[in-house]
Design a protein around this motif. Sequence first.
Motif, mmCIF file in Angstrom:
data_model
loop_
_atom_site.group_PDB
_atom_site.id
_atom_site.type_symbol
_atom_site.label_atom_id
_atom_site.label_comp_id
_atom_site.label_asym_id
_atom_site.label_seq_id
_atom_site.Cartn_x
_atom_site.Cartn_y
_atom_site.Cartn_z
ATOM 1 N N ALA A 16 0.828 -1.204 0.000
ATOM 2 C CA ALA A 16 0.000 0.000 0.000
ATOM 3 C C ALA A 16 0.866 1.258 0.000
ATOM 4 O O ALA A 16 0.596 2.219 -0.731
ATOM 5 N N ALA A 17 1.932 1.248 0.795
ATOM 6 C CA ALA A 17 2.822 2.407 0.848
ATOM 7 C C ALA A 17 3.546 2.610 -0.478
ATOM 8 O O ALA A 17 3.677 3.743 -0.965
ATOM 9 N N ALA A 18 3.990 1.517 -1.083
ATOM 10 C CA ALA A 18 4.679 1.625 -2.369
ATOM 11 C C ALA A 18 3.740 2.118 -3.459
ATOM 12 O O ALA A 18 4.119 2.923 -4.319
ATOM 13 N N THR A 19 2.483 1.656 -3.436
ATOM 14 C CA THR A 19 1.490 2.102 -4.415
ATOM 15 C C THR A 19 1.217 3.592 -4.243
ATOM 16 O O THR A 19 1.154 4.348 -5.214
ATOM 17 N N ARG A 20 1.057 4.039 -2.994
ATOM 18 C CA ARG A 20 0.842 5.459 -2.743
ATOM 19 C C ARG A 20 2.025 6.294 -3.208
ATOM 20 O O ARG A 20 1.863 7.357 -3.816
ATOM 21 N N ASP A 21 3.247 5.814 -2.952
ATOM 22 C CA ASP A 21 4.438 6.569 -3.346
ATOM 23 C C ASP A 21 4.551 6.708 -4.863
ATOM 24 O O ASP A 21 5.104 7.694 -5.364
ATOM 25 N N ARG A 22 4.029 5.749 -5.602
ATOM 26 C CA ARG A 22 4.075 5.792 -7.069
ATOM 27 C C ARG A 22 2.902 6.554 -7.681
ATOM 28 O O ARG A 22 3.057 7.263 -8.671
ATOM 29 N N LEU A 23 1.700 6.386 -7.090
ATOM 30 C CA LEU A 23 0.476 6.877 -7.732
ATOM 31 C C LEU A 23 -0.187 8.039 -6.999
ATOM 32 O O LEU A 23 -1.171 8.585 -7.486
ATOM 33 N N GLY A 24 0.351 8.426 -5.830
ATOM 34 C CA GLY A 24 -0.202 9.558 -5.099
ATOM 35 C C GLY A 24 -1.330 9.187 -4.166
ATOM 36 O O GLY A 24 -1.735 8.032 -4.060
ATOM 37 N N GLY A 25 -1.841 10.197 -3.461
ATOM 38 C CA GLY A 25 -2.911 9.987 -2.504
ATOM 39 C C GLY A 25 -2.397 9.925 -1.081
ATOM 40 O O GLY A 25 -1.325 10.456 -0.757
ATOM 41 N N VAL A 26 -3.169 9.298 -0.211
ATOM 42 C CA VAL A 26 -2.829 9.158 1.198
ATOM 43 C C VAL A 26 -3.227 7.763 1.650
ATOM 44 O O VAL A 26 -4.266 7.244 1.221
ATOM 45 N N ILE A 27 -2.438 7.157 2.526
ATOM 46 C CA ILE A 27 -2.856 5.915 3.173
ATOM 47 C C ILE A 27 -2.600 6.018 4.672
ATOM 48 O O ILE A 27 -1.735 6.774 5.126
ATOM 49 N N ASP A 28 -3.363 5.253 5.433
ATOM 50 C CA ASP A 28 -3.169 5.143 6.868
ATOM 51 C C ASP A 28 -3.469 3.700 7.259
ATOM 52 O O ASP A 28 -4.613 3.253 7.152
ATOM 53 N N ALA A 29 -2.455 2.953 7.669
ATOM 54 C CA ALA A 29 -2.606 1.538 8.043
ATOM 55 C C ALA A 29 -2.427 1.390 9.547
ATOM 56 O O ALA A 29 -1.513 1.989 10.135
ATOM 57 N N ARG A 30 -3.291 0.584 10.171
ATOM 58 C CA ARG A 30 -3.266 0.407 11.617
ATOM 59 C C ARG A 30 -3.520 -1.053 11.999
ATOM 60 O O ARG A 30 -4.365 -1.724 11.409
ATOM 61 N N ARG A 31 -2.772 -1.501 13.005
ATOM 62 C CA ARG A 31 -3.026 -2.814 13.600
ATOM 63 C C ARG A 31 -4.144 -2.695 14.633
ATOM 64 O O ARG A 31 -4.470 -1.588 15.095
ATOM 65 N N PRO A 32 -4.722 -3.832 15.054
ATOM 66 C CA PRO A 32 -5.719 -3.789 16.134
ATOM 67 C C PRO A 32 -5.109 -3.198 17.407
ATOM 68 O O PRO A 32 -3.923 -3.395 17.699
ATOM 69 N N ARG A 33 -5.921 -2.462 18.147
ATOM 70 C CA ARG A 33 -5.525 -1.824 19.400
ATOM 71 C C ARG A 33 -4.496 -0.708 19.211
ATOM 72 O O ARG A 33 -3.996 -0.157 20.180
ATOM 73 N N GLU A 34 -4.174 -0.395 17.968
ATOM 74 C CA GLU A 34 -3.264 0.711 17.694
ATOM 75 C C GLU A 34 -4.104 1.968 17.511
ATOM 76 O O GLU A 34 -5.088 1.945 16.767
ATOM 77 N N PRO A 35 -3.778 3.073 18.168
ATOM 78 C CA PRO A 35 -4.595 4.282 18.013
ATOM 79 C C PRO A 35 -4.501 4.825 16.596
ATOM 80 O O PRO A 35 -3.473 4.708 15.937
ATOM 81 N N GLY A 36 -5.604 5.406 16.123
ATOM 82 C CA GLY A 36 -5.592 5.956 14.775
ATOM 83 C C GLY A 36 -6.940 6.490 14.372
ATOM 84 O O GLY A 36 -7.914 6.429 15.125
ATOM 85 N N PRO A 37 -7.045 7.016 13.159
ATOM 86 C CA PRO A 37 -8.292 7.613 12.671
ATOM 87 C C PRO A 37 -9.234 6.567 12.072
ATOM 88 O O PRO A 37 -9.431 6.488 10.856
#
Length: 335
Positions: free
Chosen positions: A263-284
């Motif tokens: 996902a990070a590599a795809t975003r770095d090539r094609l643009g946009g934003v990503i946010d990946a989170r594991r369970p119990r990890e704080p995030g949006p």
Amino acid sequence: MTSDPDRRTYDILRLLDAHEPIGSVHLTEHLRERGYSLTERTVRLTLADLDEDGLTEKVGGKGRRLTAAGRAELERGGVSGRVEQVRERLADLTSRVTYDPLADEGAVVVGTVTVPATAHEQVDDLLTAIDDSPLGPVVASLEFSERNGAEYIEIATPSSVTIDGVLLAEGIDSDLDTTGVVEYHPDPETVPYEDPDPTAHGGAIRRFTDVIGNERATVDMVSLLIEARRTSVGAALEGEAGLLVADNREFPLAHYDRAHELAAATRDRLGGVIDARRPREPGPFPWDEPGWAFASLTCVGASECLIARCVEADLATEWTTLARVQSRAELDEWS
């Protein structure tokens, strides 16, 4: 006709609504353009059934039109019909993604926006602004066309669901079940959760401000949210907090490291934003934290940003968020 009309019947009702009054010959042509293999006789028989059910009526010498009951039936079946169609569309498009972000080649899903050719310079400025921002890079194709004596430009850029296709090609199933609007900042001083580097992948998604989940998220809510002008991409491009359309999916936690890498590599090539989170990890998160066996991935695609910005600037004449699969080689780097 059965008490639960099939998709073909709803498509006939939609075509009648768009072209009424219309005869069986032209209706058959429209259905064939949409991939149906039907004879005119079959269409006539279906129309006769619709007449009998009170959903259509003849207009002397001109064909048929919807009745009030037909319009009510079309409205009743619209959401469930679109849910099925968009689900099928998503499954078809993501299954055809062959993009390899490490090699930066293969097929991606693109969204398109059409603007008057007279707005070419403005569109160029918008693409440059996105490319120069943390939402970049931008890769796009421009196609010029003429309709009714006027010239237009169709701009195609990668959609966020390309990532789902990339994951699928690696044998990682993702469950895309939430669409909404996120508060985004390219470089915030703080975020409402603990993260040492919240801007690592295109800027920071601070929180979801609007969330549409379950079946309704499968309908093309991205387009509806953009049309309702719920975004403020322009503010984000100026370095301020902005509102972007995003989607969220869950995927098996066992594949977290590989999925995050892709996902990070795809975003770095094609643009946009990503946010990946594991369970119990704080995030949006759009809802609650994912279950123990699943990870969360929120994505904003370049096409969703461009379409929304063109709508905000009153440049877009039409747009399609899930337009087609297109080779990465056909998309030019904007920088």
